[in-house]
Scaffold this active site. Structure first.
Site, PDB file in Angstrom:
ATOM      1  N   HIS A 148       0.815  -1.219   0.000  1.00 12.90           N
ATOM      2  CA  HIS A 148       0.000   0.000   0.000  1.00 12.90           C
ATOM      3  C   HIS A 148       0.847   1.267   0.000  1.00 12.90           C
ATOM      4  O   HIS A 148       0.358   2.329  -0.386  1.00 12.90           O
ATOM      5  CB  HIS A 148      -0.960   0.002   1.188  1.00 12.90           C
ATOM      6  N   HIS A 201       8.297  -2.546   2.268  1.00 17.31           N
ATOM      7  CA  HIS A 201       8.038  -1.107   2.202  1.00 17.31           C
ATOM      8  C   HIS A 201       9.298  -0.285   1.946  1.00 17.31           C
ATOM      9  O   HIS A 201       9.364   0.523   1.015  1.00 17.31           O
ATOM     10  CB  HIS A 201       7.396  -0.622   3.508  1.00 17.31           C
ATOM     11  N   LYS A 250       8.795   0.606  15.742  1.00 26.98           N
ATOM     12  CA  LYS A 250       7.523   0.806  16.434  1.00 26.98           C
ATOM     13  C   LYS A 250       7.771   1.495  17.771  1.00 26.98           C
ATOM     14  O   LYS A 250       8.877   1.480  18.297  1.00 26.98           O
ATOM     15  CB  LYS A 250       6.821  -0.543  16.643  1.00 26.98           C
TER      16      LYS A 250
END
Length: 517
Positions: free
Chosen positions: A191, A253, A366
């Site tokens: 995405h 990504h 994260k």
């Protein structure tokens, strides 16, 4: 607002919207379907981009009839979209159907076959199968569709990441899907490639003569790519403990973003040309030796800390591990059970004519101090200082591309402050914020990519050889980390990551660029 499907004569080589489509989502009651895919299809319907004759079929183990599924989706749209246009919501909900299917039970498949075949002009219908399920189910789903005669072109299958957890498993998944679907029918989705700022990177490079002549090792000092998240692993604990940040983020990504920065100009932006050039970048990545992996990679794992003013737990606490004490002067535990990393930083080289000697610094993590995905192109200093008696502060020219959350670009230059008395220099910037520069709403990445699937446009999707080339480059890193058995360095939640990530870039006389749009 008019609602229309493709109109006008098709131009050779230009994908067009079909007249009718069946969009089948395996995992139709899951988080991805309800939180991303169906809201994206609602927005596409609102903008008039869905073919008029479109059905959306959710497939899951849930015991739901069509009305119950529509109620579930309506609640999800209210949560993830907010205020709904009544006509669009009614139209989209009317397109929905639900099929209860145990993928592993061959006797269940007749339910889906019946729904797919129950429409006029069935042979002219574009069938899109979105596999929003675990990769272990990709093979059984494809075989089930094939046994029902549901895979002939113009059928298309969309594969969600991860495509495997290493090179061997990626090849196995590609092989089993490739037994049923031709490569032209397979859409491996990332995405990030659907984000407006990522696609604008291609326009910035190849539609502006200002930058492309400078886009090489003669003028660029280094490149930084950062994908930082404030969230923890959350409900993905089971998956993440088996994956880690390198598999989850770098292999797909970050390497895809690197490819778009580093690729050569394609013949045209469309069809296979972009994917051909991205593959060349992946093949040009310098393989890392064990010594280079030790020197040029950093692994980290978040502990407890404050994130956006809220106290959060450590990764160990979220996963249910006993939190061990830290070894003196080392920053990692001697009694670690899990070797999973939530942060990775790497120094990468692209070994070709354009990028020789230019380091690419990648990092992702994260529970960071901010949510941001960005690319920073740092240019070299001027070859000669013609202002030896200047005052003020100077900095290298930089092109800062913000992928999320606020998409845009900023070009950092040096200017003279107004006033007499010599040259007082100061960094200034030229800003482009997409939200303020363009009045229309920026489509979500999934909206764009789903419509590309329906039209059969593969440009922004990963090809089989791309996926396998990325895994092949990552494999030695994964294997060396496993062989050494050294646990990740600890960093506090809400920080910028382990201090060793700062050392990674600063030992080269550089620093991470933290300015934001």
């Amino acid at each position: 607002m008019p609602h229309a499907s493709a109109a006008g004569a098709a131009q050779p080589g230009v994908p067009v919207m079909p007249e009718r489509c069946d969009f089948t989502v395996f995992g139709g009651t899951g988080n991805l379907a309800l939180g991303k895919l169906l809201p994206a299809l609602y927005q596409s319907d609102l903008e008039g981009h869905l073919p008029d004759d479109t059905r959306i079929i959710g497939v899951s183990l849930a015991d739901l009839d069509d009305d119950a599924y529509r109620a579930t989706v309506h609640d999800a749209l209210l949560e993830h979209v907010g205020d709904l246009d009544d006509d669009t919501a009614e139209r989209l909900l009317g397109r929905l159907h639900h099929v209860r299917l145990d993928i592993q039970d061959g006797s269940d498949w007749h339910r889906l076959y019946g729904v797919l075949k129950d429409r006029p002009h069935v042979d002219a219908t574009v069938r899109v199968y979105y596999l929003a399920v675990a990769p272990t189910l990709f093979g059984p789903i494809c075989r089930g569709l094939d046994e029902g005669g549901m895979t002939a072109a113009p059928a298309r299958v969309v594969l969600e990441k991860p495509i495997g957890h290493d090179l061997a498993s990626a090849r196995a998944i590609n092989a089993v899907v490739g037994e049923v679907f031709d490569e032209a029918q397979i859409f491996r989705i990332d995405h990030y490639l659907g984000k407006e700022s990522v696609q604008n990177l291609l326009v910035t490079r190849f539609a502006n003569t200002l930058l492309e002549p400078l886009w090489n090792s003669h003028w660029i000092d280094h490149v930084q790519i950062t994908v930082a998240e404030t969230v923890g692993v959350g409900e993905r604990v089971g998956y993440y403990e088996q994956a880690g940040a390198l598999r989850d983020m770098v292999q797909n990504h970050l390497l895809q973003l690197l490819c778009l920065v580093a690729m050569e100009p394609p013949i045209e932006v469309g069809r296979e040309d972009v994917r051909d050039e991205k593959l060349k970048v992946l093949q040009a990545l310098k393989p890392m030796t064990p010594a280079e992996i030790d020197r040029d990679t950093v692994r980290g794992r978040y502990g407890s800390g404050l994130v956006e003013g809220r106290q959060v737990s450590s990764y160990d606490e979220e996963v249910g591990l006993e939190t061990p004490s830290l070894a003196p002067h080392e920053g990692y535990s001697t009694s670690e059970v899990s070797l999973t990393e939530t942060f990775v930083a790497l120094k990468v080289e692209v070994q070709n004519w354009r990028w020789a000697g230019v380091p690419f610094y990648l990092r992702t993590g994260k529970r960071m101090d901010r949510r941001s995905s960005e690319i920073v192109i740092v240019f070299k200093e001027p070859p000669h200082d013609v202002f030896p008696h200047r005052t003020g502060v100077t900095a290298p020219n930089r092109l800062h591309i913000q992928v999320q959350p606020d998409e845009g670009m900023r070009l950092h230059l040096t200017a003279k402050e107004p006033g007499p008395g010599g040259y007082r220099l100061k960094p200034v910037s030229l800003d482009l914020n997409f939200a303020s520069a363009f009045s229309q709403r920026s489509p979500d990445a999934y909206e764009r990519l789903l419509m590309d699937v329906v039209k059969g446009n593969p440009t922004l999707f990963m090809r089989r050889d791309e996926v396998e080339a990325a895994w092949a480059w990552c494999a030695p890193i994964i294997e060396h980390w496993a062989e050494t058995g050294l646990p990740p360095k600890r960093y506090a939640a809400g920080s910028a990551g382990p201090t060793t990530a700062i050392t990674l870039i600063e030992r080269d006389g550089r620093s991470w660029q933290e300015d934001h749009l």
